[in-house]
Write a protein that holds these residues in place. Sequence first.
Motif, PDB file in Angstrom:
ATOM      1  N   GLU A   1     -10.505  17.742  -2.313  1.00 62.15           N
ATOM      2  CA  GLU A   1     -11.834  17.913  -3.854  1.00 62.15           C
ATOM      3  C   GLU A   1     -12.497  15.897  -2.776  1.00 62.15           C
ATOM      4  O   GLU A   1     -13.892  16.572  -3.932  1.00 62.15           O
ATOM      5  N   LYS A   2     -11.753  15.956  -2.295  1.00 60.06           N
ATOM      6  CA  LYS A   2     -12.432  14.905  -1.885  1.00 60.06           C
ATOM      7  C   LYS A   2     -11.990  14.617  -0.159  1.00 60.06           C
ATOM      8  O   LYS A   2     -11.705  14.384   0.333  1.00 60.06           O
ATOM      9  N   THR A   3     -13.307  14.231   0.836  1.00 54.47           N
ATOM     10  CA  THR A   3     -12.943  14.124   1.860  1.00 54.47           C
ATOM     11  C   THR A   3     -11.998  12.941   2.236  1.00 54.47           C
ATOM     12  O   THR A   3     -12.146  11.484   1.943  1.00 54.47           O
ATOM     13  N   ILE A   4     -10.700  12.753   2.686  1.00 52.78           N
ATOM     14  CA  ILE A   4     -10.234  12.020   3.828  1.00 52.78           C
ATOM     15  C   ILE A   4     -11.052  11.066   4.694  1.00 52.78           C
ATOM     16  O   ILE A   4     -10.724  12.066   5.761  1.00 52.78           O
ATOM     17  N   ASP A   5     -11.049  10.314   4.811  1.00 50.32           N
ATOM     18  CA  ASP A   5     -11.723   9.837   6.019  1.00 50.32           C
ATOM     19  C   ASP A   5     -10.695   9.420   7.341  1.00 50.32           C
ATOM     20  O   ASP A   5      -9.773   8.791   6.215  1.00 50.32           O
ATOM     21  N   GLY A   6     -11.213   9.687   7.882  1.00 47.32           N
ATOM     22  CA  GLY A   6     -10.153   9.449   9.147  1.00 47.32           C
ATOM     23  C   GLY A   6     -10.426   7.988   9.892  1.00 47.32           C
ATOM     24  O   GLY A   6      -9.418   7.564  10.140  1.00 47.32           O
ATOM     25  N   VAL A   7     -12.066   7.783  10.024  1.00 47.58           N
ATOM     26  CA  VAL A   7     -11.763   6.275  10.607  1.00 47.58           C
ATOM     27  C   VAL A   7     -11.034   5.373   9.262  1.00 47.58           C
ATOM     28  O   VAL A   7     -10.802   4.649  10.468  1.00 47.58           O
ATOM     29  N   GLU A   8     -11.881   5.350   8.267  1.00 53.01           N
ATOM     30  CA  GLU A   8     -11.567   4.319   7.581  1.00 53.01           C
ATOM     31  C   GLU A   8      -9.386   4.943   7.391  1.00 53.01           C
ATOM     32  O   GLU A   8      -8.477   3.995   7.770  1.00 53.01           O
ATOM     33  N   ALA A   9      -8.690   5.423   7.279  1.00 54.97           N
ATOM     34  CA  ALA A   9      -6.942   5.853   7.708  1.00 54.97           C
ATOM     35  C   ALA A   9      -6.767   4.949   8.976  1.00 54.97           C
ATOM     36  O   ALA A   9      -5.649   4.644   8.857  1.00 54.97           O
ATOM     37  N   SER A  10      -7.684   5.322   9.748  1.00 56.16           N
ATOM     38  CA  SER A  10      -7.123   4.293  11.113  1.00 56.16           C
ATOM     39  C   SER A  10      -7.147   3.626  11.457  1.00 56.16           C
ATOM     40  O   SER A  10      -6.040   2.983  11.372  1.00 56.16           O
ATOM     41  N   LEU A  11      -7.916   2.849  10.482  1.00 59.39           N
ATOM     42  CA  LEU A  11      -8.110   0.778  10.847  1.00 59.39           C
ATOM     43  C   LEU A  11      -7.203   0.856   9.723  1.00 59.39           C
ATOM     44  O   LEU A  11      -5.903   0.108   9.842  1.00 59.39           O
ATOM     45  N   GLY A  12      -6.478   1.030   8.348  1.00 60.37           N
ATOM     46  CA  GLY A  12      -6.113   1.274   7.743  1.00 60.37           C
ATOM     47  C   GLY A  12      -4.825   0.575   8.332  1.00 60.37           C
ATOM     48  O   GLY A  12      -3.823   0.422   7.664  1.00 60.37           O
ATOM     49  N   ARG A  13      -4.003   2.246   8.981  1.00 55.58           N
ATOM     50  CA  ARG A  13      -2.979   2.410   9.175  1.00 55.58           C
ATOM     51  C   ARG A  13      -2.551   1.151  10.413  1.00 55.58           C
ATOM     52  O   ARG A  13      -1.678   1.056  10.803  1.00 55.58           O
ATOM     53  N   LYS A  14      -3.968   0.022  11.356  1.00 59.42           N
ATOM     54  CA  LYS A  14      -4.066   0.012  12.374  1.00 59.42           C
ATOM     55  C   LYS A  14      -3.363  -1.571  11.830  1.00 59.42           C
ATOM     56  O   LYS A  14      -2.449  -3.075  12.573  1.00 59.42           O
ATOM     57  N   ALA A  15      -4.634  -1.588  10.489  1.00 54.69           N
ATOM     58  CA  ALA A  15      -3.724  -2.932   9.857  1.00 54.69           C
ATOM     59  C   ALA A  15      -2.770  -2.941   8.817  1.00 54.69           C
ATOM     60  O   ALA A  15      -1.754  -4.940   9.672  1.00 54.69           O
ATOM     61  N   GLU A  16      -2.242  -2.406   8.811  1.00 52.42           N
ATOM     62  CA  GLU A  16      -0.937  -1.897   8.004  1.00 52.42           C
ATOM     63  C   GLU A  16       0.647  -2.373   9.307  1.00 52.42           C
ATOM     64  O   GLU A  16       1.689  -2.896   9.634  1.00 52.42           O
ATOM     65  N   ALA A  17       0.025  -1.663  10.681  1.00 52.29           N
ATOM     66  CA  ALA A  17       1.016  -1.868  11.464  1.00 52.29           C
ATOM     67  C   ALA A  17       1.019  -3.481  12.736  1.00 52.29           C
ATOM     68  O   ALA A  17       1.774  -3.452  13.338  1.00 52.29           O
ATOM     69  N   GLY A  18      -0.502  -3.780  12.522  1.00 54.82           N
ATOM     70  CA  GLY A  18      -0.022  -5.652  12.568  1.00 54.82           C
ATOM     71  C   GLY A  18      -0.814  -5.607  13.796  1.00 54.82           C
ATOM     72  O   GLY A  18      -0.190  -6.100  14.891  1.00 54.82           O
TER      73      GLY A  18
END
Length: 590
Positions: free
Chosen positions: A527-544
Amino acid sequence: MAPKFGIDLGSYIPSTQTIKERCTTLKAWELPKQDSALAPDYVWTNKDMDPVPPEDQTWTLWTWMAYWATDTINLGTWETASSIIAVGLTWKEAIPIMVVGTFCVAVPMVLNGAIGAALHVPFSVIVRSGFGYYFAYFCIISRSILAMFWLGIQGANGAQAMQLMISSIWPSFNNIPDTIGFAKQGISTEGMISYFLFWIIQLPLLLIPPTKLRWLFIVKLVAAPITAIATLAWCVHKAGGSGSLFNQPPKVHGSQYAYLWLSCMSAVTGSWATLACNIPDFSRYARSSKGQYIQLPFLPIIFTVCGVLGIVTTSATQMLWDGTPLWNPLDIIAHWQAYGSSGRAAAFFAALAWYIAQVGTNITANSISAANDLTVLFPRWVNIYRGCIIAAIVGGWVIVPWKILSSATTFLAFMGGYSVFLAPMAGIIASDYWLIKRRLIDVPALYDPYGRYRYYHGVNWQALLAFLCAVCPNLPGLAYSINPAGSHISQGVKNLYSFDWLFGFVVSSFLYTVLHKIFPARESLIEKTIDGVEASLGRKAEAGNASPGLEEGGGDEKQMGHVHAQRKMSEGFGYANVDPIHRARDVYDT
């Protein structure tokens, strides 16, 4: 002091120890495993497949116009247009064929380009949404093979330019005994020498990031059009002006005329069939999805303008050389050598301009496209750098491109032939995104072999069935175009093959959409696009993994040392961005 181009040759040349190890063990060829922003840890991948971060989204409307201006001006465009004259039609048919054919392929190019501009992921990832995670590899393999074919075709044309350059300086080069046999092999001894020289000079240029070769594209953008216009002016002047030039009747009539018209149109669409599929490889670097829409009017215009030069010039050559059309501009330039030293000088510089045009097109459109696919197919062993080397060898030698260019008929058969496979791919990709998924894509799932786009064991049966229904009816026509003497088919099948691009695109799009409406794959719909750029930046931030100090010009020496180590181990780094205007960032920068 020698000028600096910002190219670290040490990043590309393996050490002596590395060479020794590779001569003794296969594992020494293995690339260091890169951390992906979205792919699971057990999936071997590379950074060029990740969503493009905002700082690397450099393409604007002007970039698109500059890219097509530099990419379109080449011998392939000239020959695609002028070969229409060579097979029996006239300029009156050739120009609308160019316009209609290019517009037909520009539409799916814009539709599929919008996907890359919105999601910022490459063709090899996008194709998984409609075809399934593993069936997508068939599309990637097909596209990579065809990109290497086109790399070889442009190289064979460039070799003729090299031959003219050499013979313009040393005329005796034309007198080398032909020990290979042109009549049988499609290339002479002097042609083979020229081809090898072209290939070996081009090879190091293919291995340099395109954004570091902007000067080459600027020279091409100026020199190639001037040469094309000068060739046109000379031929028209020698033919006596416009007079009978624009009054020549077509050599075919009736139904043969109609289907030859359609066949030539398919050849025009075929020349862009590869890019209609993999345009996301370029549009993923767009700052916004709006800029890429300039392709719809701009591509047909510039392709037609370039093609008209070839059409008019080839029409003039029919009056100059006893009705024999010269559909390759280099054949025309070769005649200039008979006009003494001044003619040889003109031939040298004209051939040099076409040489640069061929190399520039191979860098931006063919080598990088093929290498992109090879990195996806063999991520453990191949990066962009190695992919360019493999593409240069396969495209340059394995496919023997000089045989394909042996005649206008053979060339048109080649151009129309690979539309059979690429048109259905383009149709399924476009209909899946716009009609089935309605632009709602789970980008992280595209990187997961067990995600929502796995379908049945990695294969979307609706895409498979739609693809087969679009391809199979044209296979007899394809076989006949390759070997007319060994194939016996009905006239109706021949006629169907004459518009294989339109048939493949429309049929695959229609069937794929209908099948999904009747048998919807609900697990692939969101029902809603899951953006790859946002997910990528989020995972990088979480992983330090974020490194603000580097982005702000800080001095994190430990991290910088890791960057250089990775680059050294990988023998170069990803450079898939072919932006001819802006400088691209090193993909290992974090």
